[in-house]
Design a protein around this motif. Structure first.
Motif, PDB file in Angstrom:
ATOM      1  N   GLN A   1      -5.787  -5.117   1.047  1.00 12.16           N
ATOM      2  CA  GLN A   1      -6.674  -4.359   1.936  1.00 12.16           C
ATOM      3  C   GLN A   1      -7.481  -5.329   2.814  1.00 12.16           C
ATOM      4  O   GLN A   1      -7.662  -5.102   4.010  1.00 12.16           O
ATOM      5  N   LYS A   2      -7.937  -6.445   2.235  1.00 11.20           N
ATOM      6  CA  LYS A   2      -8.750  -7.429   2.953  1.00 11.20           C
ATOM      7  C   LYS A   2      -7.928  -8.329   3.877  1.00 11.20           C
ATOM      8  O   LYS A   2      -8.453  -8.878   4.841  1.00 11.20           O
TER       9      LYS A   2
ATOM     10  N   MET B   1       0.399  -3.178   1.656  1.00 12.94           N
ATOM     11  CA  MET B   1       0.054  -1.951   2.368  1.00 12.94           C
ATOM     12  C   MET B   1       1.272  -1.558   3.197  1.00 12.94           C
ATOM     13  O   MET B   1       1.898  -2.412   3.823  1.00 12.94           O
TER      14      MET B   1
ATOM     15  N   THR C   1      -6.986  -4.754  -3.644  1.00 15.17           N
ATOM     16  CA  THR C   1      -8.154  -5.140  -2.841  1.00 15.17           C
ATOM     17  C   THR C   1      -7.798  -6.277  -1.891  1.00 15.17           C
ATOM     18  O   THR C   1      -8.211  -6.287  -0.722  1.00 15.17           O
TER      19      THR C   1
ATOM     20  N   SER D   1      -2.461   6.753  -1.257  1.00 13.61           N
ATOM     21  CA  SER D   1      -3.618   6.380  -0.441  1.00 13.61           C
ATOM     22  C   SER D   1      -4.863   6.247  -1.316  1.00 13.61           C
ATOM     23  O   SER D   1      -5.923   5.840  -0.850  1.00 13.61           O
TER      24      SER D   1
ATOM     25  N   PRO E   1      -4.858  -8.131   6.151  1.00 16.34           N
ATOM     26  CA  PRO E   1      -3.841  -7.299   6.809  1.00 16.34           C
ATOM     27  C   PRO E   1      -2.525  -8.049   6.996  1.00 16.34           C
ATOM     28  O   PRO E   1      -2.511  -9.209   7.425  1.00 16.34           O
TER      29      PRO E   1
ATOM     30  N   MET F   1      -6.552   4.293  -4.271  1.00 15.08           N
ATOM     31  CA  MET F   1      -6.447   3.069  -5.066  1.00 15.08           C
ATOM     32  C   MET F   1      -6.670   3.328  -6.550  1.00 15.08           C
ATOM     33  O   MET F   1      -5.949   2.788  -7.401  1.00 15.08           O
TER      34      MET F   1
ATOM     35  N   TYR G   1      -1.374   2.292  -0.081  1.00 16.79           N
ATOM     36  CA  TYR G   1      -1.171   1.215  -1.051  1.00 16.79           C
ATOM     37  C   TYR G   1       0.212   1.358  -1.675  1.00 16.79           C
ATOM     38  O   TYR G   1       0.645   2.465  -1.993  1.00 16.79           O
TER      39      TYR G   1
END
Length: 492
Positions: free
Chosen positions: A243-244, A356, A240, A312, A246, A314, A361
């Motif tokens: 993802q938040k 990423m 997570t 891809s 970059p 999670m 992921y």
């Protein structure tokens, strides 16, 4: 006090770099004078650098006996002065999330910039660190000799002994550190700010590391002071985060002594914008896990034992990572000294690293085992005695990825090793002598011009060995077969 004094110049700088305005000039000047004293104020220096001006004001305060001359007291006052350009936590958070809605990258960059400008990230101190790369079969290993963290001086230690332990904040990672004044035995946090964020329905904090080991070195910390635990939610939280944020990786130290980090009492992760050698290391052996056809998996070409998962999805990657963790936690293979439990103590855990890559992921799972034995009392999968003259501390997250953090003693010790190798008068430490003799024997062309590069190269070789010591499945036929046997056990 002259019209254009050091204080005046600092106040001008504060107004230029903060929410304060010209109308606040007298107020700011008086607040600064209260902190540093009204005597011995020099004329304004040439520099416009606010951190340099702050450092000079701290010396004025020492001269005026507003503070003592210990490094800790000076740091505390320095942080208080730089707090003038640091907005309140509510404002920092509001601006971050307003900017984040437009561009996450710009929001992160602005917070990083603030954390440097207000001297929370000690860029001047970090610049003192020695850094070099060592080419190896696993990629370019990075070596740092950490000189940035100030050593405790005897006066500070003596004063700290007289102080009662307050128990507040509970540790250096608690939310309560934000704005904390600091004391003789605790670092200043007046200019410290934490971004609040939701991770999987729970409040976390995001901050930068004051003594960064790599680019944009940051910390993600739980809002609650609870011990570190590696479990399924760890994997989801790490994925997570990447993802938040970059371009950032996020990883966790292991949750057991010997193989874990230095702070196991507070759940936290580390991250940043840096490419480590482990990230660029290729998959050496493709593997498949039954029921997880949507997850690519493989063993990484790395001195430690690493399984890389890519997907891809999670939830799929978290489910598989948890399955591997559960199997590893209870897995024993005495043929390669891997034992899950002894005398009621559990030995196995994982150091996970998330990122990423190409929109997917990616999760690296580094298998860890913290057993000790009569032969290896410091740890079977820990730097062994013959390399501890260079590195004997825990191999934590950052080192697992290929960045050595070596102790400051090595700066002067390596200078003495170089003198020894050149046949000059020296004070070489006894524990370096056998290693130095080996270097001398293997480097007949050693001279004044190349001795420094040769010693650095040899340090790099030692650190590669350190990582190999920490690998639970060794990089030989027996280790490979044992690794594949474990993979097979996950599938059954």
């Amino acid at each position: 006090m002259s019209v254009k004094s050091l204080v005046d110049k600092f106040v001008c700088g504060v107004i230029n770099e903060s929410d304060y305005e010209s109308l606040d000039r007298n107020y700011l000047k008086n607040r600064v004078l209260n902190l540093v004293g009204e005597e011995n104020i020099p004329t304004a220096p040439e520099t416009d650098d606010l951190i340099e001006l702050k450092d000079q004001l701290v010396q004025v305060a020492v001269q005026n006996q507003k503070i003592g001359d210990t490094a800790n007291e000076q740091d505390n006052l320095g942080a208080e002065l730089m707090d003038f350009i640091t907005p309140a936590p509510s404002i920092v958070n509001r601006r971050f999330w307003d900017e984040y809605q437009i561009s996450p990258q710009k929001a992160i960059a602005a917070f990083y910039d603030l954390s440097q400008r207000n001297d929370y990230i000690k860029m001047k101190a970090i610049a003192k660190n020695i850094y070099f790369k060592h080419p190896s079969e696993y990629g370019d290993i990075e070596i740092t000799i950490n000189l940035s963290k100030p050593e405790k001086d005897p006066k500070q230690i003596a004063l700290a002994k007289k102080m009662k332990a307050s128990g507040y904040p509970k540790c250096n990672l608690c939310m309560e550190n934000e704005g904390y004044q600091g004391r003789i035995n605790y670092p200043a946090r007046t200019n410290h700010r934490i971004i609040r964020l939701d991770i999987d329905g729970h409040q976390w904090g995001f901050q930068y590391s004051p003594y960064a080991y790599f680019n944009e070195h940051c910390i993600f910390l739980d809002s609650v002071h609870e011990e570190m635990v590696i479990d399924k939610k760890t994997f989801k939280q790490l994925l997570t985060i990447v993802q938040k944020f970059p371009g950032y990786f996020a990883g966790s130290n292991a949750d057991l002594p010997i193989v874990g980090g230095s702070i196991l009492s507070h759940e936290h992760y580390q991250g940043g914008r840096h490419t480590f050698a482990m990230e660029t290391a290729p998959i050496e052996t493709q593997i498949k896990f039954d029921g997880f056809e949507n997850v690519e998996a493989g063993i990484v070409k790395w001195p430690m034992s690493v399984i890389r998962l890519t997907s891809s999805n999670m939830n799929q990657i978290c489910d598989l990572a948890d399955k591997i963790l559960q199997k590893w936690n209870h897995y024993t293979d005495k043929s390669v000294s891997v034992v899950a439990q002894s005398n009621g103590e559990w030995h196995h855990t994982i150091t996970p690293i998330a990122r990423m890559r190409n929109g997917k992921y990616e999760l690296d799972l580094v298998l860890r085992d913290n057993q000790t034995s009569a032969q290896y009392p410091d740890g079977i999968f820990h730097p062994h005695k013959d390399v501890q003259h260079i590195k004997k501390e825990n191999i934590g997250l950052i080192e697992v990825m290929g960045l050595a953090i070596l102790p400051p003693r090595l700066k002067t010790e390596m200078q003495e090793v170089e003198k020894y190798l050149l046949g000059k008068d020296n004070q070489i430490a006894d524990y370096h002598r056998e290693w130095a003799d080996k270097i001398k024997k293997e480097s007949p062309a050693l001279n004044e011009q190349n001795v420094h590069a040769i010693v650095q190269d040899e340090i790099g070789k030692v650190f590669v060995r350190v990582l190999e010591d920490a690998g639970v499945f060794k990089r030989d036929d027996q280790g490979y077969q044992a690794f594949m046997k474990f993979i097979d056990a996950v599938n059954h």
